[in-house]
Write a protein that holds these residues in place. Structure first.
Motif, PDB file in Angstrom:
ATOM      1  N   LYS A 207       0.251  -1.389   0.247  1.00 35.82           N
ATOM      2  CA  LYS A 207       0.113  -0.236   0.183  1.00 35.82           C
ATOM      3  C   LYS A 207       0.908   1.103  -0.030  1.00 35.82           C
ATOM      4  CE  LYS A 207      -2.904   2.623   3.109  1.00 35.82           C
ATOM      5  NZ  LYS A 207      -3.257   2.951   4.759  1.00 35.82           N
ATOM      6  N   GLY A 208       1.969   1.510   0.369  1.00 31.48           N
ATOM      7  CA  GLY A 208       2.731   2.446   0.655  1.00 31.48           C
ATOM      8  C   GLY A 208       1.907   3.921   1.550  1.00 31.48           C
ATOM      9  N   ALA A 209       2.195   5.220   0.479  1.00 26.94           N
ATOM     10  CA  ALA A 209       1.335   5.915   1.331  1.00 26.94           C
ATOM     11  C   ALA A 209      -0.053   6.016   0.344  1.00 26.94           C
ATOM     12  CB  ALA A 209       2.046   7.200   1.134  1.00 26.94           C
ATOM     13  N   GLY A 210      -0.195   5.269  -0.231  1.00 24.46           N
ATOM     14  CA  GLY A 210      -2.027   5.419  -1.604  1.00 24.46           C
ATOM     15  C   GLY A 210      -2.655   5.902  -0.612  1.00 24.46           C
ATOM     16  N   ASP A 211      -3.524   6.119  -1.546  1.00 29.83           N
ATOM     17  CA  ASP A 211      -4.527   6.298  -1.074  1.00 29.83           C
ATOM     18  C   ASP A 211      -5.584   5.654  -2.373  1.00 29.83           C
ATOM     19  OD1 ASP A 211      -5.040   7.346  -4.126  1.00 29.83           O
ATOM     20  OD2 ASP A 211      -4.670   9.454  -4.017  1.00 29.83           O
ATOM     21  N   ALA A 212      -7.030   5.800  -1.739  1.00 32.64           N
ATOM     22  CA  ALA A 212      -8.503   4.611  -2.761  1.00 32.64           C
ATOM     23  C   ALA A 212      -8.199   4.675  -3.802  1.00 32.64           C
ATOM     24  CB  ALA A 212      -9.554   4.970  -2.466  1.00 32.64           C
ATOM     25  N   ALA A 213      -7.812   5.329  -4.666  1.00 29.31           N
ATOM     26  CA  ALA A 213      -7.515   5.719  -6.057  1.00 29.31           C
ATOM     27  C   ALA A 213      -6.558   4.775  -6.647  1.00 29.31           C
ATOM     28  CB  ALA A 213      -7.421   6.803  -6.792  1.00 29.31           C
ATOM     29  N   THR A 214      -5.376   4.432  -6.376  1.00 33.40           N
ATOM     30  CA  THR A 214      -4.294   3.672  -6.257  1.00 33.40           C
ATOM     31  C   THR A 214      -4.384   1.992  -4.962  1.00 33.40           C
ATOM     32  OG1 THR A 214      -2.303   4.845  -4.527  1.00 33.40           O
ATOM     33  CG2 THR A 214      -2.079   5.607  -6.990  1.00 33.40           C
ATOM     34  N   TRP A 215      -4.568   2.377  -4.795  1.00 35.52           N
ATOM     35  CA  TRP A 215      -4.678   0.841  -3.657  1.00 35.52           C
ATOM     36  C   TRP A 215      -5.550   0.449  -2.434  1.00 35.52           C
ATOM     37  CZ3 TRP A 215      -5.182  -1.331   0.901  1.00 35.52           C
ATOM     38  CH2 TRP A 215      -4.491  -2.638   1.538  1.00 35.52           C
ATOM     39  N   LEU A 216      -6.501  -0.385  -2.695  1.00 38.92           N
ATOM     40  CA  LEU A 216      -7.013  -0.670  -1.768  1.00 38.92           C
ATOM     41  C   LEU A 216      -7.367  -2.280  -1.403  1.00 38.92           C
ATOM     42  CD1 LEU A 216     -10.122  -0.332  -4.187  1.00 38.92           C
ATOM     43  CD2 LEU A 216     -10.208   0.723  -1.888  1.00 38.92           C
ATOM     44  N   PRO A 217      -8.114  -2.896  -0.546  1.00 41.84           N
ATOM     45  CA  PRO A 217      -7.688  -4.263   0.187  1.00 41.84           C
ATOM     46  C   PRO A 217      -7.538  -5.117  -0.854  1.00 41.84           C
ATOM     47  CG  PRO A 217      -8.445  -2.906   1.810  1.00 41.84           C
ATOM     48  CD  PRO A 217      -8.637  -1.726   0.919  1.00 41.84           C
ATOM     49  N   GLY A 218      -6.684  -5.949  -0.699  1.00 40.58           N
ATOM     50  CA  GLY A 218      -7.536  -7.012  -1.415  1.00 40.58           C
ATOM     51  C   GLY A 218      -8.165  -8.356  -0.926  1.00 40.58           C
TER      52      GLY A 218
END
Length: 266
Positions: A207-218
């Motif tokens: 996830k890093g510093a990602g927001d909802a546009a770049t990362w969501l829980p699997g």
């Protein structure tokens, strides 16, 4: 002729019964689909459903409310999202973790640091290190980001397998309004239980510093809660979202229109 008429009436009766059964089945299916596409898909056998917060936030048994933490209104998450400003990212060049104060400080002054407070809150069958009522040595939990059963064991080579994730990453917050917060508000933000979840180490690193546009829980069953939690945190600390981030959040919430904000029910 009477036999034929009798048979006809029986056939008509059976036909009406058959149509009644079909109508009942259709109504059941429609009701089931309505339940599924609102809350059912997230509630069925979902260990995170527990009142206003589907994952732990606050336990008054050993945690104390943080002074300065902004209140979160209990409302529909989609409505809360519509009130969050939409802007572009600010520069990240001057971001420094130290701007959010000491890492895992005892912010609520209960005698235990924040990392151990969250481990104790999120894990089951918690074991403490010898002679301590704070330092968590081990435990198990249904990890929300992957959906797997995870065992935590404190140790030089094992502790990193379970990390404490900032639901709204500090670097993301810095680029979306946290620069305007006071130093005390930023420290509260970094230690607020609302913004913290015990998570799978590798998933958190990804996830890093990602927001909802770049990362969501699997784990898709957790996405509605996760997005609602991000919205709640950003609303509480008067942060903003980017347009791409808002679009991603709306996409998740479209599958759970009844999702509420996440708040500390004390």
């Amino acid at each position: 002729m009477s036999i034929t008429w009798s048979a006809y009436k029986r056939a008509r009766r059976r036909s009406r019964q058959a149509w009644a059964i079909i109508a009942l089945v259709a109504a059941t299916v429609v009701a089931g689909l309505a339940w599924y596409f609102t809350t059912g898909q997230f509630n069925a056998a979902d260990p995170w459903v527990a009142g206003p917060s589907e994952a732990p936030v606050f336990n008054q048994g050993w945690m104390k409310p943080l002074r300065g933490a902004a209140p979160v209104a209990a409302e529909n998450a989609s409505e809360a999202l519509e009130r969050i400003p939409v802007k572009g990212r600010a520069a990240k060049t001057d971001y420094d973790r130290a701007a959010f104060g000491q890492a895992w400080a005892d912010a609520d002054r209960n005698g235990c640091d924040t990392r151990n407070d969250i481990l104790r809150r999120d894990l089951a069958a918690v074991v403490f290190t010898e002679g301590s009522s704070c330092k968590v040595a081990g435990g198990t939990f249904h990890e929300p980001y992957t959906g797997a059963e995870v065992t935590f064991q404190r140790g030089q080579d094992t502790s990193s397998a379970v990390q404490i994730d900032h639901v709204v990453a500090l670097a993301d917050a810095w680029q979306k309004g946290a620069q305007q917060l006071t130093a005390q508000q930023r420290q509260t933000f970094a230690n607020d239980p609302l913004n913290l979840i015990a998570a799978d180490g590798p998933a958190n690193v990804k996830k890093g510093a990602g927001d909802a546009a770049t990362w969501l829980p699997g784990n898709k069953n957790f996405r509605c809660h996760y997005v609602a939690r991000q919205i709640s945190v950003k609303a509480a600390y008067k942060l903003w979202v980017t347009q791409a981030e808002k679009d991603a959040m709306k996409g998740v919430l479209a599958s759970c229109p009844g999702q509420q904000t996440i708040y500390n029910a004390r």
